[in-house]
Design a protein around this motif. Sequence first.
Motif, PDB file in Angstrom:
ATOM      1  N   ASP A 191       0.856  -1.187   0.000  1.00  0.00           N
ATOM      2  CA  ASP A 191       0.000   0.000   0.000  1.00  0.00           C
ATOM      3  C   ASP A 191       0.890   1.234   0.000  1.00  0.00           C
ATOM      4  OD1 ASP A 191      -1.850   1.987   0.346  1.00  0.00           O
ATOM      5  OD2 ASP A 191      -2.701   1.201   2.209  1.00  0.00           O
ATOM      6  N   SER A 192       0.849   2.001  -1.084  1.00  0.00           N
ATOM      7  CA  SER A 192       1.677   3.210  -1.181  1.00  0.00           C
ATOM      8  C   SER A 192       1.205   4.321  -0.246  1.00  0.00           C
ATOM      9  CB  SER A 192       1.670   3.739  -2.614  1.00  0.00           C
ATOM     10  OG  SER A 192       0.385   4.262  -2.941  1.00  0.00           O
ATOM     11  N   GLU A 193      -0.048   4.227   0.209  1.00  0.00           N
ATOM     12  CA  GLU A 193      -0.683   5.245   1.040  1.00  0.00           C
ATOM     13  C   GLU A 193      -0.685   6.611   0.354  1.00  0.00           C
ATOM     14  OE1 GLU A 193       0.580   5.264   5.112  1.00  0.00           O
ATOM     15  OE2 GLU A 193       0.698   3.077   5.202  1.00  0.00           O
ATOM     16  N   ASP A 194      -0.721   6.606  -0.980  1.00  0.00           N
ATOM     17  CA  ASP A 194      -0.735   7.874  -1.711  1.00  0.00           C
ATOM     18  C   ASP A 194      -2.007   8.674  -1.465  1.00  0.00           C
ATOM     19  OD1 ASP A 194      -2.357   6.075  -3.118  1.00  0.00           O
ATOM     20  OD2 ASP A 194      -1.739   6.814  -5.087  1.00  0.00           O
ATOM     21  N   VAL A 216       6.538   2.339  -0.939  1.00  0.00           N
ATOM     22  CA  VAL A 216       6.576   1.238  -1.901  1.00  0.00           C
ATOM     23  C   VAL A 216       7.891   0.478  -1.807  1.00  0.00           C
ATOM     24  CG1 VAL A 216       6.626   0.658  -4.361  1.00  0.00           C
ATOM     25  CG2 VAL A 216       4.963   2.324  -3.501  1.00  0.00           C
ATOM     26  N   MET A 217       8.995   1.187  -1.811  1.00  0.00           N
ATOM     27  CA  MET A 217      10.299   0.531  -1.901  1.00  0.00           C
ATOM     28  C   MET A 217      10.652  -0.249  -0.630  1.00  0.00           C
ATOM     29  SD  MET A 217      10.907   1.197  -4.968  1.00  0.00           S
ATOM     30  CE  MET A 217      12.406   0.203  -4.969  1.00  0.00           C
ATOM     31  N   LYS A 218      10.128   0.177   0.505  1.00  0.00           N
ATOM     32  CA  LYS A 218      10.401  -0.542   1.752  1.00  0.00           C
ATOM     33  C   LYS A 218       9.619  -1.847   1.848  1.00  0.00           C
ATOM     34  CE  LYS A 218      11.630   3.485   4.574  1.00  0.00           C
ATOM     35  NZ  LYS A 218      11.201   4.374   5.699  1.00  0.00           N
ATOM     36  N   ALA A 219       8.488  -1.917   1.168  1.00  0.00           N
ATOM     37  CA  ALA A 219       7.622  -3.094   1.305  1.00  0.00           C
ATOM     38  C   ALA A 219       7.685  -4.036   0.109  1.00  0.00           C
ATOM     39  CB  ALA A 219       6.176  -2.637   1.510  1.00  0.00           C
ATOM     40  N   VAL A 220       8.193  -3.592  -1.012  1.00  0.00           N
ATOM     41  CA  VAL A 220       8.130  -4.402  -2.226  1.00  0.00           C
ATOM     42  C   VAL A 220       9.025  -5.628  -2.129  1.00  0.00           C
ATOM     43  CG1 VAL A 220      10.011  -3.240  -3.478  1.00  0.00           C
ATOM     44  CG2 VAL A 220       8.062  -4.210  -4.753  1.00  0.00           C
ATOM     45  N   ILE A 268       1.905  -6.884  -5.531  1.00  0.00           N
ATOM     46  CA  ILE A 268       0.897  -6.093  -6.229  1.00  0.00           C
ATOM     47  C   ILE A 268       0.799  -4.777  -5.476  1.00  0.00           C
ATOM     48  CG2 ILE A 268      -1.537  -5.906  -6.872  1.00  0.00           C
ATOM     49  CD1 ILE A 268      -1.604  -8.943  -7.116  1.00  0.00           C
ATOM     50  N   ILE A 269       1.130  -3.684  -6.157  1.00  0.00           N
ATOM     51  CA  ILE A 269       1.301  -2.377  -5.521  1.00  0.00           C
ATOM     52  C   ILE A 269       0.068  -1.520  -5.761  1.00  0.00           C
ATOM     53  CG2 ILE A 269       2.722  -0.288  -5.459  1.00  0.00           C
ATOM     54  CD1 ILE A 269       5.036  -2.121  -6.569  1.00  0.00           C
ATOM     55  N   LEU A 270      -0.493  -0.975  -4.690  1.00  0.00           N
ATOM     56  CA  LEU A 270      -1.703  -0.152  -4.755  1.00  0.00           C
ATOM     57  C   LEU A 270      -1.365   1.334  -4.807  1.00  0.00           C
ATOM     58  CD1 LEU A 270      -4.809   0.286  -4.446  1.00  0.00           C
ATOM     59  CD2 LEU A 270      -4.417   0.302  -1.966  1.00  0.00           C
TER      60      LEU A 270
END
Length: 313
Positions: A226-229, A242-246, A251-253
């Motif tokens: 979850d990018s939390e954008d 994103v980069m810390k969790a990928v 699948i990136i939100l």
Amino acid sequence: MSVVGRSLRALARSWQQRSVQIASLGALALVLAFSAVVPFERSPERSARAERAPQRTLSEPPARRIVGPEKLPAPSPADAETTAVLAVGKAVGPIRHGGGARHMVALTFDDGPGPFTGPLLAVLRRTNTPATFFQVGRNLDENPLPARATTLLDEVELADHTYTHNSLVTMDFGKQQDEIVSSAATMQAHGEAAPRLFRPPYGAYNQDTLRLMNERGMAMILWSVDSEDYTRPGVDRIVDNVMKAVKPGSIILMHDGGGERSQTVAAVAKIIKRLRGRGYGLVTVPELLLKDPPQKADQEVAVVPPGAGEGAG
């Protein structure tokens, strides 16, 4: 190539026959610039938990929604991606990520089309990046220019995100069915293929939603990053989230609609560059499920309490 991919190519050829030239980035940007003047409903920013997320308030439901079939036909045996999507959905249920065996991830964008869909598409085209868009049916009707621009990119997969973006867990089976079928029919009316992927608003679903997926012939796609954008925390924070969790199979939100998304547009180019710098391949969700199918035990999807889906969606 998926049904959507073939549909997009056919539509692009049709537009060329009408002398509508959107083959270059500059021409695409011109079309997309016009989309900024199309009215778009901006909803309140949403929290990361579905039970705390303020629901969209739509002024008036349309007098008539387009009605489509309750069940989609079986895919052609030659359509490997759609066949893989349905097989994984049937075996796994709600899908949060791929199998993780290959170094690839999928970027996904929710709640469009809207004023920021165009600039985002320009980034994807410039960087030759595939992505999957979960579209809100009502926004397709209200934002036709960015909707058309979306269909002109070969490496974009278009998916269903309901017609109004209201939480499904507040609805009975019939109303949930209307949300999903009406959105899909609206997508087809705008020249898109019948969607096989579905993402429930706020990630919230129940047994009726799962039954609809099975009966209709669709797969539910959630997310693992979850990018939390949607909180608009700043471009660098979106990139870091994103980069810390990928990891392989993620699948990136992210979001191209539902509010002011200039931070997302700016962050996406940086995210793409950093992902590729780490050796990740960027693919659509169907390609991810075809080449790196997940296992049910890996999904970490217990029964989600009503209204308590994680992330924004």
